[in-house]
Design a protein around this motif. Structure first.
Motif, mmCIF file in Angstrom:
data_model
loop_
_atom_site.group_PDB
_atom_site.id
_atom_site.type_symbol
_atom_site.label_atom_id
_atom_site.label_comp_id
_atom_site.label_asym_id
_atom_site.label_seq_id
_atom_site.Cartn_x
_atom_site.Cartn_y
_atom_site.Cartn_z
ATOM 1 N N GLY A 1 7.602 29.294 -15.098
ATOM 2 C CA GLY A 1 7.892 28.257 -16.277
ATOM 3 C C GLY A 1 6.751 28.068 -17.198
ATOM 4 O O GLY A 1 6.449 27.034 -17.689
ATOM 5 N N GLY A 2 5.762 29.069 -17.226
ATOM 6 C CA GLY A 2 4.703 29.017 -18.077
ATOM 7 C C GLY A 2 3.477 28.563 -17.331
ATOM 8 O O GLY A 2 2.364 28.623 -17.800
ATOM 9 N N GLN A 3 3.704 28.117 -16.085
ATOM 10 C CA GLN A 3 2.509 27.498 -15.305
ATOM 11 C C GLN A 3 1.916 28.686 -14.688
ATOM 12 O O GLN A 3 2.515 29.557 -13.865
ATOM 13 C CB GLN A 3 3.152 26.518 -14.386
ATOM 14 C CG GLN A 3 1.576 25.541 -13.557
ATOM 15 C CD GLN A 3 2.166 24.550 -12.769
ATOM 16 O OE1 GLN A 3 3.193 23.666 -12.792
ATOM 17 N NE2 GLN A 3 1.514 24.448 -11.792
ATOM 18 N N MET A 4 0.539 28.761 -14.656
ATOM 19 C CA MET A 4 -0.245 29.717 -13.792
ATOM 20 C C MET A 4 -0.292 29.448 -12.452
ATOM 21 O O MET A 4 -0.008 28.588 -11.868
ATOM 22 C CB MET A 4 -1.660 29.765 -14.303
ATOM 23 C CG MET A 4 -1.927 30.090 -15.859
ATOM 24 S SD MET A 4 -3.481 30.000 -16.269
ATOM 25 C CE MET A 4 -3.931 28.292 -16.134
ATOM 26 N N ALA A 5 -0.044 30.713 -11.581
ATOM 27 C CA ALA A 5 -0.424 30.737 -10.046
ATOM 28 C C ALA A 5 -1.571 30.080 -9.554
ATOM 29 O O ALA A 5 -2.547 29.990 -10.416
ATOM 30 C CB ALA A 5 -0.055 32.206 -9.637
ATOM 31 N N ASP A 6 -1.293 29.434 -8.695
ATOM 32 C CA ASP A 6 -2.734 28.965 -7.884
ATOM 33 C C ASP A 6 -3.825 29.857 -7.471
ATOM 34 O O ASP A 6 -3.322 31.058 -7.468
ATOM 35 C CB ASP A 6 -2.297 28.002 -6.663
ATOM 36 C CG ASP A 6 -1.905 26.632 -7.145
ATOM 37 O OD1 ASP A 6 -2.065 26.030 -7.881
ATOM 38 O OD2 ASP A 6 -0.919 26.302 -6.294
ATOM 39 N N ARG A 7 -5.022 29.481 -7.507
ATOM 40 C CA ARG A 7 -5.930 30.175 -6.941
ATOM 41 C C ARG A 7 -6.382 29.617 -5.369
ATOM 42 O O ARG A 7 -6.396 28.507 -5.433
ATOM 43 C CB ARG A 7 -7.186 30.004 -7.875
ATOM 44 C CG ARG A 7 -6.976 30.518 -9.461
ATOM 45 C CD ARG A 7 -8.201 30.247 -10.154
ATOM 46 N NE ARG A 7 -7.937 30.498 -11.772
ATOM 47 C CZ ARG A 7 -8.516 30.091 -12.639
ATOM 48 N NH1 ARG A 7 -9.521 29.683 -12.367
ATOM 49 N NH2 ARG A 7 -8.409 30.545 -13.934
ATOM 50 N N GLY A 8 -7.107 30.468 -4.938
ATOM 51 C CA GLY A 8 -7.702 29.785 -3.383
ATOM 52 C C GLY A 8 -8.008 30.967 -2.377
ATOM 53 O O GLY A 8 -8.097 31.989 -2.691
ATOM 54 N N LEU A 9 -7.952 30.436 -1.045
ATOM 55 C CA LEU A 9 -8.500 31.277 -0.145
ATOM 56 C C LEU A 9 -7.543 31.178 1.190
ATOM 57 O O LEU A 9 -6.874 30.239 1.147
ATOM 58 C CB LEU A 9 -9.604 30.668 0.412
ATOM 59 C CG LEU A 9 -10.925 30.903 -0.615
ATOM 60 C CD1 LEU A 9 -12.388 30.139 0.040
ATOM 61 C CD2 LEU A 9 -11.372 32.404 -0.699
ATOM 62 N N LEU A 10 -7.516 32.130 2.033
ATOM 63 C CA LEU A 10 -6.799 32.214 3.395
ATOM 64 C C LEU A 10 -8.087 32.514 4.219
ATOM 65 O O LEU A 10 -8.791 33.076 4.032
ATOM 66 C CB LEU A 10 -5.687 33.182 3.772
ATOM 67 C CG LEU A 10 -4.462 32.969 2.556
ATOM 68 C CD1 LEU A 10 -3.695 34.135 3.226
ATOM 69 C CD2 LEU A 10 -3.999 31.785 2.731
ATOM 70 N N SER A 11 -8.126 31.512 5.402
ATOM 71 C CA SER A 11 -9.111 31.831 6.491
ATOM 72 C C SER A 11 -8.464 31.863 7.715
ATOM 73 O O SER A 11 -7.564 31.246 8.000
ATOM 74 C CB SER A 11 -10.231 30.666 6.235
ATOM 75 O OG SER A 11 -9.884 29.292 6.469
ATOM 76 N N TRP A 12 -9.196 32.703 8.672
ATOM 77 C CA TRP A 12 -8.820 32.373 10.211
ATOM 78 C C TRP A 12 -9.750 32.852 10.991
ATOM 79 O O TRP A 12 -10.983 33.223 10.510
ATOM 80 C CB TRP A 12 -7.636 33.794 9.953
ATOM 81 C CG TRP A 12 -7.975 35.281 9.832
ATOM 82 C CD1 TRP A 12 -8.390 36.113 10.417
ATOM 83 C CD2 TRP A 12 -8.113 35.528 8.575
ATOM 84 N NE1 TRP A 12 -8.580 37.166 9.928
ATOM 85 C CE2 TRP A 12 -8.464 37.098 8.627
ATOM 86 C CE3 TRP A 12 -7.567 35.238 7.004
ATOM 87 C CZ2 TRP A 12 -8.653 37.961 7.494
ATOM 88 C CZ3 TRP A 12 -7.990 35.981 6.182
ATOM 89 C CH2 TRP A 12 -8.386 37.277 6.041
ATOM 90 N N ASN A 13 -9.437 32.998 12.224
ATOM 91 C CA ASN A 13 -10.408 33.063 13.382
ATOM 92 C C ASN A 13 -11.510 31.967 13.368
ATOM 93 O O ASN A 13 -12.634 32.055 13.200
ATOM 94 C CB ASN A 13 -11.102 34.417 13.168
ATOM 95 C CG ASN A 13 -10.252 35.588 13.788
ATOM 96 O OD1 ASN A 13 -9.241 35.301 14.379
ATOM 97 N ND2 ASN A 13 -10.795 36.900 13.361
ATOM 98 N N GLN A 14 -11.086 30.966 12.886
ATOM 99 C CA GLN A 14 -11.641 29.526 12.966
ATOM 100 C C GLN A 14 -12.909 29.597 11.698
ATOM 101 O O GLN A 14 -13.868 29.188 11.913
ATOM 102 C CB GLN A 14 -12.558 29.236 14.051
ATOM 103 C CG GLN A 14 -11.641 28.664 15.309
ATOM 104 C CD GLN A 14 -12.305 28.712 16.655
ATOM 105 O OE1 GLN A 14 -13.369 29.133 16.904
ATOM 106 N NE2 GLN A 14 -11.776 28.032 17.379
ATOM 107 N N GLY A 15 -12.361 30.130 10.473
ATOM 108 C CA GLY A 15 -13.093 30.333 9.379
ATOM 109 C C GLY A 15 -14.090 31.574 9.465
ATOM 110 O O GLY A 15 -14.820 31.744 8.223
ATOM 111 N N ALA A 16 -14.191 32.366 10.351
ATOM 112 C CA ALA A 16 -14.976 33.719 10.380
ATOM 113 C C ALA A 16 -14.517 34.329 9.398
ATOM 114 O O ALA A 16 -15.481 35.412 9.156
ATOM 115 C CB ALA A 16 -15.057 34.020 11.858
ATOM 116 N N ASN A 17 -13.118 34.549 9.223
ATOM 117 C CA ASN A 17 -12.798 35.648 8.245
ATOM 118 C C ASN A 17 -12.008 34.840 7.144
ATOM 119 O O ASN A 17 -11.544 33.724 7.320
ATOM 120 C CB ASN A 17 -11.667 36.414 8.888
ATOM 121 C CG ASN A 17 -12.583 37.306 10.194
ATOM 122 O OD1 ASN A 17 -12.372 37.072 11.233
ATOM 123 N ND2 ASN A 17 -13.095 38.497 9.703
#
Length: 241
Positions: free
Chosen positions: A40-56
């Motif tokens: 609808g003209g709106q850009m996709a979000d930006r961000g992160l996925l993390s796992w292993n308690q933030g180690a990755n």
């Protein structure tokens, strides 16, 4: 396998836990997501996925909704299915998109009331946005009036509520669909409605603020003819000037 779209029920969630349900190359599908995939003209979000308690962690570099499953493309080797991950979106980017998209909602409402015409296209950028309407002429004074009407709605601080309607019911109410081209994906059984309480309601699937005052204000900085019956308006949030 459909992804639960958390952004549809609460656009203010910027972090959550989820589980990977499928992996394909550098893409992962989650059981639930706060990442808006764009549309609808709106850009996709930006961000992160993390796992292993933030180690990755991995940046989400693109997002796509394919038949109800949202796939997140990562810049790192994905973890295996069943892995628990933490989703984190770029909140400043999201909130600005929310404010701009809600400004679009109001501009659509005002132009629909003034002229009874639909949107023919639109796009939100990081610093501005543009929207096209099926208009042949739009005088300078009238543009100033439209800007003032939108800013009056913003200052009035209308609450904004969203809810779902069956697809066929929503499409049967033609006044609720403000896009000339039906952009609703065929897999949707229900359609989300956005109601500016006490003013207007229309079909809208993007992320929105809860009250119009959060937008701050807009300025229409440019108008352009994009065809015999197609007028483009370019807007900025006032604080961006």
């Amino acid at each position: 396998m459909k992804t639960k779209l958390l952004y549809q029920t609460n656009s203010y969630t910027y972090e959550c836990s989820a589980k990977i349900v499928a992996v394909s190359g550098d893409e992962v599908a989650l059981d639930a997501t706060i990442f808006y995939p764009g549309g609808g003209g709106q850009m996709a979000d930006r961000g992160l996925l993390s796992w292993n308690q933030g180690a990755n962690q991995a940046h989400v570099i693109s997002i796509s909704n394919r038949n109800g499953t949202v796939w997140h493309t990562l810049d790192y080797i994905p973890p295996k299915p069943e892995t628990e991950v933490t989703e984190s979106i770029d909140w400043n980017f999201r909130y600005r998109s929310m404010r701009t998209h809600t400004a679009f909602l109001l501009l659509c409402s005002v132009i629909w009331r003034e002229f009874g015409i639909q949107v023919t296209g639109g796009q939100i950028y990081p610093d501005r946005a543009r929207m096209d309407f099926a208009l042949e002429y739009l005088e300078k004074d009238r543009i100033a009036e439209l800007e003032q009407q939108v800013n009056t709605l913003i200052a009035a601080d209308y609450p904004i509520h969203t809810y779902m309607l069956p697809r066929e019911k929503a499409l049967s109410l033609s006044a609720l669909v403000r896009a000339r081209i039906n952009q609703l994906p065929p897999h949707l059984d229900e359609v989300r409605m956005a109601e500016v309480v006490g003013f207007d309601v229309q079909v809208d699937g993007g992320t929105l603020v809860n009250h119009t005052r959060e937008i701050g204000g807009i300025q229409i900085i440019r108008s352009e003819n994009k065809g015999r019956i197609n007028k483009r308006l370019e807007i900025v949030l006032k604080e961006a000037l």
